[in-house]
Design a protein around this motif. Structure first.
Motif, PDB file in Angstrom:
ATOM      1  N   LEU A  24       1.843   0.252   0.610  1.00 35.92           N
ATOM      2  CA  LEU A  24       2.060  -0.103   2.014  1.00 35.92           C
ATOM      3  C   LEU A  24       1.705   1.034   2.957  1.00 35.92           C
ATOM      4  O   LEU A  24       1.211   0.809   4.066  1.00 35.92           O
ATOM      5  CB  LEU A  24       3.521  -0.511   2.228  1.00 35.92           C
ATOM      6  N   ALA A  25       1.949   2.281   2.527  1.00 37.38           N
ATOM      7  CA  ALA A  25       1.802   3.419   3.434  1.00 37.38           C
ATOM      8  C   ALA A  25       0.396   4.003   3.459  1.00 37.38           C
ATOM      9  O   ALA A  25      -0.109   4.391   4.527  1.00 37.38           O
ATOM     10  CB  ALA A  25       2.804   4.510   3.047  1.00 37.38           C
ATOM     11  N   GLU A  26      -0.264   4.091   2.319  1.00 35.83           N
ATOM     12  CA  GLU A  26      -1.545   4.779   2.276  1.00 35.83           C
ATOM     13  C   GLU A  26      -2.638   4.109   3.115  1.00 35.83           C
ATOM     14  O   GLU A  26      -3.464   4.811   3.719  1.00 35.83           O
ATOM     15  CB  GLU A  26      -1.982   4.957   0.827  1.00 35.83           C
ATOM     16  N   PRO A  27      -2.674   2.770   3.229  1.00 37.86           N
ATOM     17  CA  PRO A  27      -3.687   2.176   4.118  1.00 37.86           C
ATOM     18  C   PRO A  27      -3.510   2.540   5.587  1.00 37.86           C
ATOM     19  O   PRO A  27      -4.416   2.318   6.396  1.00 37.86           O
ATOM     20  CB  PRO A  27      -3.499   0.667   3.901  1.00 37.86           C
ATOM     21  N   LEU A  28      -2.356   3.122   5.932  1.00 39.25           N
ATOM     22  CA  LEU A  28      -2.095   3.478   7.324  1.00 39.25           C
ATOM     23  C   LEU A  28      -2.724   4.813   7.713  1.00 39.25           C
ATOM     24  O   LEU A  28      -2.828   5.128   8.904  1.00 39.25           O
ATOM     25  CB  LEU A  28      -0.587   3.531   7.576  1.00 39.25           C
ATOM     26  N   ALA A 305      -2.745  -7.806   5.817  1.00 44.63           N
ATOM     27  CA  ALA A 305      -4.137  -8.004   6.223  1.00 44.63           C
ATOM     28  C   ALA A 305      -5.085  -7.408   5.181  1.00 44.63           C
ATOM     29  O   ALA A 305      -4.679  -6.637   4.304  1.00 44.63           O
ATOM     30  CB  ALA A 305      -4.379  -7.377   7.592  1.00 44.63           C
ATOM     31  N   SER A 306      -6.357  -7.734   5.310  1.00 44.06           N
ATOM     32  CA  SER A 306      -7.350  -7.274   4.336  1.00 44.06           C
ATOM     33  C   SER A 306      -7.495  -5.756   4.312  1.00 44.06           C
ATOM     34  O   SER A 306      -7.941  -5.180   3.325  1.00 44.06           O
ATOM     35  CB  SER A 306      -8.710  -7.917   4.627  1.00 44.06           C
ATOM     36  N   ASN A 307      -7.089  -5.091   5.404  1.00 44.64           N
ATOM     37  CA  ASN A 307      -7.161  -3.628   5.442  1.00 44.64           C
ATOM     38  C   ASN A 307      -5.889  -2.971   4.910  1.00 44.64           C
ATOM     39  O   ASN A 307      -5.726  -1.748   5.005  1.00 44.64           O
ATOM     40  CB  ASN A 307      -7.456  -3.134   6.856  1.00 44.64           C
TER      41      ASN A 307
END
Length: 614
Positions: A24-28, A305-307
């Motif tokens: 959850l955190a790394e895509p941010l 979302a896809s990102n």
């Protein structure tokens, strides 16, 4: 980095939960500002400014990061460094990304709470690496909460967490104000573990995810300093758990009800807080099962979302149901559910075997939140029948979120998309009334309410000269609704049943005053027993339901002349139902007698009502 997709994660161990947090955190990381102090997510606006929304997003990641750090979990070094940089710059008055001077009732006061928790439980990773100058800036910025007013509700706990963080680090803290706020929170206590969210406030998910969640954190951290209050918080949380457990189905889903539902898996954060505080309202394995099944259910839903960024919405991305204060980063308040990451690997929570729900009765009467929870164990269907409230508020879609007759964990509920007609209004589980102009009013607040077993009664006035007394006889898969309407004006009435998700397999069964739909999901129907003229399926506008983008609502219609009227209906909803609904099956559960200008209805628990037609 070899991280499995969240939906494929078995969520059985502490390592699994750590992995979900990283996923959850790394895509941010690409969305942090240059100075690291803001999480700049696109997608929607909110009531707060863009800068404040960015600070909100930054702080909400800390709800998961701080427990991960406290429990010795592996933290992505890039994430840790950007957070430390963000704290350094966000609290520095000379930096362009300074979080700013806060005012009374400021959203940033809410966002200070996660930082206070970080100081209390993870200072070695989120405080000690900072320079002495930054530590002073950090303290000064947070200490503004001791000079500002917060809303007189769950917000008081945010002040508490900041000052507990100060206390744990040996920093100056507002001892007197801390005590005063804790005393004020006591005044919101009702009964059976329930608080109201401020004077005459609602009882909703803010009770478990704010009042009890923060109360258990306080108990865990301040038990030696404040043993009597800590014990009181624990006792009340245990009482509350005996009712709150009824809000969860065996598969982990919870009843969607009230505001701030975009926080999603925060619904189950309390079960993790019990583990954090070493408090056991049920067998340890049952607490673990409640917690993990809830997370598993949520991460099977299309909410990311896809990102890799969590979306605003409930069962899918949906801005229509969002609150005015839901910025793109707001959803990460759901990370409050990750508090058990602070526990050591050998803690009982991580060692015990997961157990199913405790044995629960079919009906749970909950007076404080004005609800009767019914459970159909065979279909794993739970629904909350609702008298409604004596007060209202200006939050988005208040009528839809607090005043429907019933809220189902399987069928969800709809919010209106616009004001014109039944399709835009999407009036599931409501009686909607119009003066013939296609503009409908529904229940928003009540003059009187009461619960007697499985019989719920409310009196409400959609206009000054229209008084409606509504009787609900709770049950699953059928329930009864009886309305006595006294009106001085001509009205069009529409009674909506459970919203059914639309798909190509929809099969419709329709008679003059009965209509039902059946899909691969299940069945929903409504039967007019007295007073209704016709039945139809209303195809609600898209994205009005919280769980499904497209729904249809079985609906009864009637035209009412000025005078007194009685409307009686039987409403059906059953997930997993794969055969046709019989419109008179309700007679197997309820007794309704109509004769001599009177109606008498008897509930399965033996409660009854008798009322005249005129």
């Amino acid at each position: 980095m070899g991280i499995k997709p969240i939906a494929a994660n078995p969520l059985q161990s502490k390592r699994d939960l750590e992995q979900v947090f990283r996923e959850l955190a790394e895509p941010l990381l690409p969305f942090y500002s240059a100075g690291g102090a803001r999480l700049e997510l696109d997608g929607s606006g909110a009531g707060q400014t863009v800068d404040v929304a960015g600070m909100e997003g930054f702080s909400r990641i800390i709800w998961g990061l701080a427990p991960l750090a406290a429990g010795g979990g592996t933290i992505d070094e890039d994430l840790l460094q950007v957070v430390l940089k963000g704290i350094t710059n966000g609290t520095n008055p000379e930096h362009e990304e300074y979080w700013g001077e806060v005012s009374d009732y400021d959203q940033r006061l809410v966002e200070m709470a996660s930082l206070g928790l970080a100081l209390a439980i993870a200072p070695n990773r989120l405080w000690e690496p900072l320079s002495q100058v930054t530590k002073q800036h950090f303290y000064n910025w947070l200490n503004q909460i001791n000079e500002r007013k917060v809303h007189d509700c769950n917000w008081l706990f945010f002040h508490v967490l900041v000052n507990v963080g100060f206390y744990k680090l040996g920093l100056p803290y507002a001892k007197d104000q801390l005590g005063a706020n804790l005393d004020r929170l006591e005044q919101f206590y009702l009964e059976e573990g329930w608080y109201e969210d401020g004077t005459s406030g609602h009882c909703d998910y803010y009770v478990p995810l704010a009042f009890h969640y923060c109360g258990l954190i306080y108990s865990a951290l301040m038990k030696e300093e404040d043993p009597k209050r800590a014990e009181r918080f624990e006792e009340r949380a245990i009482l509350f758990a005996q009712q709150f457990v009824h809000w969860f189905s065996e598969d982990g889903r919870a009843i969607p009800y009230g505001r701030s539902l975009t926080y999603r898996f925060a619904q189950g954060a309390l079960w993790g807080a019990f583990a954090f505080a070493d408090v056991q309202p049920f067998e340890p394995g049952a607490i673990k099962g409640l917690y993990l099944r809830h997370l598993r259910w949520w991460f099977q839903q299309p909410i990311i979302a896809s990102n890799g960024v969590l979306t605003v919405g409930y069962g899918y991305p949906n801005l229509i149901m969002a609150e005015n204060y839901n910025a793109p980063g707001s959803v990460y308040w759901g990370l409050k559910a990750f508090l058990p990451l602070a526990l050591p690997d050998n803690h009982w929570f991580w060692q015990v075997e997961e157990l199913p729900l405790p044995e629960l009765p079919a009906v749970s009467v909950q007076q404080a939140p004005h609800l009767v929870i019914c459970r159909d164990s065979e279909r794993d269907h739970i629904a909350a029948f609702n008298t409604g409230h004596l007060t209202s508020n200006e939050h988005t879609h208040t009528s839809a979120k607090y005043e429907k007759f019933v809220y189902s964990a399987s069928f969800g509920f709809n919010v209106p998309r616009a004001e014109w007609g039944l399709s835009q209004g999407a009036f599931d589980s409501m009686l909607a009334l119009s003066e013939g102009d296609n503009l409908y009013r529904v229940r928003r607040r009540n003059e009187q309410t009461s619960i007697d077993g499985d019989l719920l009664t409310s009196v409400w006035k959609p206009w000054r000269d229209v008084t409606i007394t509504t009787y609900l006889i709770a049950g699953l898969p059928w329930h009864l609704r009886i309305h006595r309407i006294e009106t001085a004006r001509e009205l069009d009435a529409a009674e909506g049943g459970f919203a059914l998700p639309l798909n190509p397999s929809l099969v419709v069964s329709q008679h003059s005053v009965s209509v039902s739909g059946m899909t691969g999901f299940g069945s929903s129907g409504i039967t007019g027993i007295y007073g209704y003229e016709r039945a139809e399926l209303i195809y609600a506008q898209s994205n009005t339901n919280l769980m499904f983008p497209r729904t249809t609502i079985p609906t009864l219609r009637a035209k009412l002349e000025p005078g007194s009227h009685v409307l009686i209906s039987a409403v059906y909803g059953e997930p997993g139902k794969d055969d046709a609904v019989q419109s008179d099956d309700w007679k197997k559960l309820f007794q309704v007698t109509i004769k001599d200008d009177q109606v008498r209805a008897v509930s399965p628990l033996g409660k009854f009502i008798t009322l005249p037609f005129k």
